[in-house]
Motif scaffolding. Sequence first.
Motif, PDB file in Angstrom:
ATOM      1  N   ARG A 182      51.610   7.941 -31.026  1.00  0.00           N
ATOM      2  CA  ARG A 182      50.894   8.171 -32.285  1.00  0.00           C
ATOM      3  C   ARG A 182      49.793   9.204 -32.056  1.00  0.00           C
ATOM      4  O   ARG A 182      49.257   9.333 -30.962  1.00  0.00           O
ATOM      5  N   VAL A 183      49.443   9.923 -33.111  1.00  0.00           N
ATOM      6  CA  VAL A 183      48.416  10.957 -33.023  1.00  0.00           C
ATOM      7  C   VAL A 183      47.098  10.351 -32.541  1.00  0.00           C
ATOM      8  O   VAL A 183      46.398  10.954 -31.725  1.00  0.00           O
ATOM      9  N   SER A 184      46.772   9.142 -32.970  1.00  0.00           N
ATOM     10  CA  SER A 184      45.520   8.505 -32.533  1.00  0.00           C
ATOM     11  C   SER A 184      45.523   8.283 -31.022  1.00  0.00           C
ATOM     12  O   SER A 184      44.506   8.528 -30.352  1.00  0.00           O
ATOM     13  N   ASP A 185      46.641   7.834 -30.466  1.00  0.00           N
ATOM     14  CA  ASP A 185      46.731   7.648 -29.017  1.00  0.00           C
ATOM     15  C   ASP A 185      46.752   8.983 -28.283  1.00  0.00           C
ATOM     16  O   ASP A 185      46.221   9.095 -27.177  1.00  0.00           O
ATOM     17  N   LEU A 186      47.349  10.001 -28.897  1.00  0.00           N
ATOM     18  CA  LEU A 186      47.363  11.331 -28.300  1.00  0.00           C
ATOM     19  C   LEU A 186      45.947  11.869 -28.164  1.00  0.00           C
ATOM     20  O   LEU A 186      45.575  12.417 -27.132  1.00  0.00           O
ATOM     21  N   ARG A 187      45.132  11.660 -29.193  1.00  0.00           N
ATOM     22  CA  ARG A 187      43.730  12.093 -29.125  1.00  0.00           C
ATOM     23  C   ARG A 187      42.991  11.368 -28.002  1.00  0.00           C
ATOM     24  O   ARG A 187      42.205  11.971 -27.278  1.00  0.00           O
ATOM     25  N   ASP A 188      43.241  10.073 -27.857  1.00  0.00           N
ATOM     26  CA  ASP A 188      42.615   9.307 -26.769  1.00  0.00           C
ATOM     27  C   ASP A 188      43.067   9.829 -25.411  1.00  0.00           C
ATOM     28  O   ASP A 188      42.271   9.931 -24.480  1.00  0.00           O
ATOM     29  N   TYR A 189      44.346  10.149 -25.300  1.00  0.00           N
ATOM     30  CA  TYR A 189      44.886  10.667 -24.040  1.00  0.00           C
ATOM     31  C   TYR A 189      44.227  11.997 -23.675  1.00  0.00           C
ATOM     32  O   TYR A 189      43.835  12.217 -22.532  1.00  0.00           O
ATOM     33  N   ILE A 190      44.094  12.885 -24.666  1.00  0.00           N
ATOM     34  CA  ILE A 190      43.454  14.174 -24.426  1.00  0.00           C
ATOM     35  C   ILE A 190      41.981  13.964 -24.061  1.00  0.00           C
ATOM     36  O   ILE A 190      41.453  14.655 -23.190  1.00  0.00           O
ATOM     37  N   ARG A 191      41.316  13.000 -24.699  1.00  0.00           N
ATOM     38  CA  ARG A 191      39.928  12.684 -24.338  1.00  0.00           C
ATOM     39  C   ARG A 191      39.830  12.299 -22.863  1.00  0.00           C
ATOM     40  O   ARG A 191      38.943  12.742 -22.149  1.00  0.00           O
ATOM     41  N   ASP A 192      40.776  11.474 -22.405  1.00  0.00           N
ATOM     42  CA  ASP A 192      40.766  11.045 -21.006  1.00  0.00           C
ATOM     43  C   ASP A 192      40.924  12.221 -20.052  1.00  0.00           C
ATOM     44  O   ASP A 192      40.382  12.215 -18.955  1.00  0.00           O
ATOM     45  N   ARG A 193      41.673  13.239 -20.467  1.00  0.00           N
ATOM     46  CA  ARG A 193      41.896  14.422 -19.615  1.00  0.00           C
ATOM     47  C   ARG A 193      40.785  15.458 -19.720  1.00  0.00           C
ATOM     48  O   ARG A 193      40.489  16.148 -18.759  1.00  0.00           O
ATOM     49  N   GLY A 226      37.592  15.113 -21.847  1.00  0.00           N
ATOM     50  CA  GLY A 226      36.246  14.703 -22.220  1.00  0.00           C
ATOM     51  C   GLY A 226      35.884  15.006 -23.662  1.00  0.00           C
ATOM     52  O   GLY A 226      34.792  14.670 -24.112  1.00  0.00           O
ATOM     53  N   ILE A 227      36.782  15.620 -24.421  1.00  0.00           N
ATOM     54  CA  ILE A 227      36.520  15.925 -25.834  1.00  0.00           C
ATOM     55  C   ILE A 227      36.675  14.638 -26.642  1.00  0.00           C
ATOM     56  O   ILE A 227      37.684  13.941 -26.534  1.00  0.00           O
ATOM     57  N   MET A 228      35.685  14.329 -27.453  1.00  0.00           N
ATOM     58  CA  MET A 228      35.739  13.103 -28.251  1.00  0.00           C
ATOM     59  C   MET A 228      36.835  13.206 -29.318  1.00  0.00           C
ATOM     60  O   MET A 228      36.960  14.238 -29.988  1.00  0.00           O
ATOM     61  N   PRO A 229      37.627  12.124 -29.490  1.00  0.00           N
ATOM     62  CA  PRO A 229      38.735  12.153 -30.453  1.00  0.00           C
ATOM     63  C   PRO A 229      38.306  12.498 -31.876  1.00  0.00           C
ATOM     64  O   PRO A 229      39.039  13.170 -32.600  1.00  0.00           O
TER      65      PRO A 229
END
Length: 98
Positions: free
Chosen positions: A42-53, A55-58
């Motif tokens: 899901r896009v929401s989980d994708l944003r969280d994944y990118i945050r983990d890589r 540091g950009i806040m979802p």
Amino acid sequence: GEYVYRKRYGDCPILSLLVTSELHTDTEYGGPFWIHVPSKIRVSDLRDYIRDRSGIMPGLMKLAYRGQSLDDESRKLEHYGVRYWNKKFPDWPLVIKR
């Protein structure tokens, strides 16, 4: 990281996506960089994944793929056709928009 999302979304194809940003300099977000995520994420989980890589806040991320905004957090990448187009054009980036 990847293991959690693979476990959550089960046995589906894994997409390799290049993440680029129009909002940040390369040094600010550590990019461009590749991520490997399930096609049903899901896009929401994708944003969280990118945050983990990166540091950009979802909440600050507006994502787009092939010019199309991924603005519905409940939709999966497959709903946006990312799996189909990524197979044909694997170098097309997932963009963090302004």
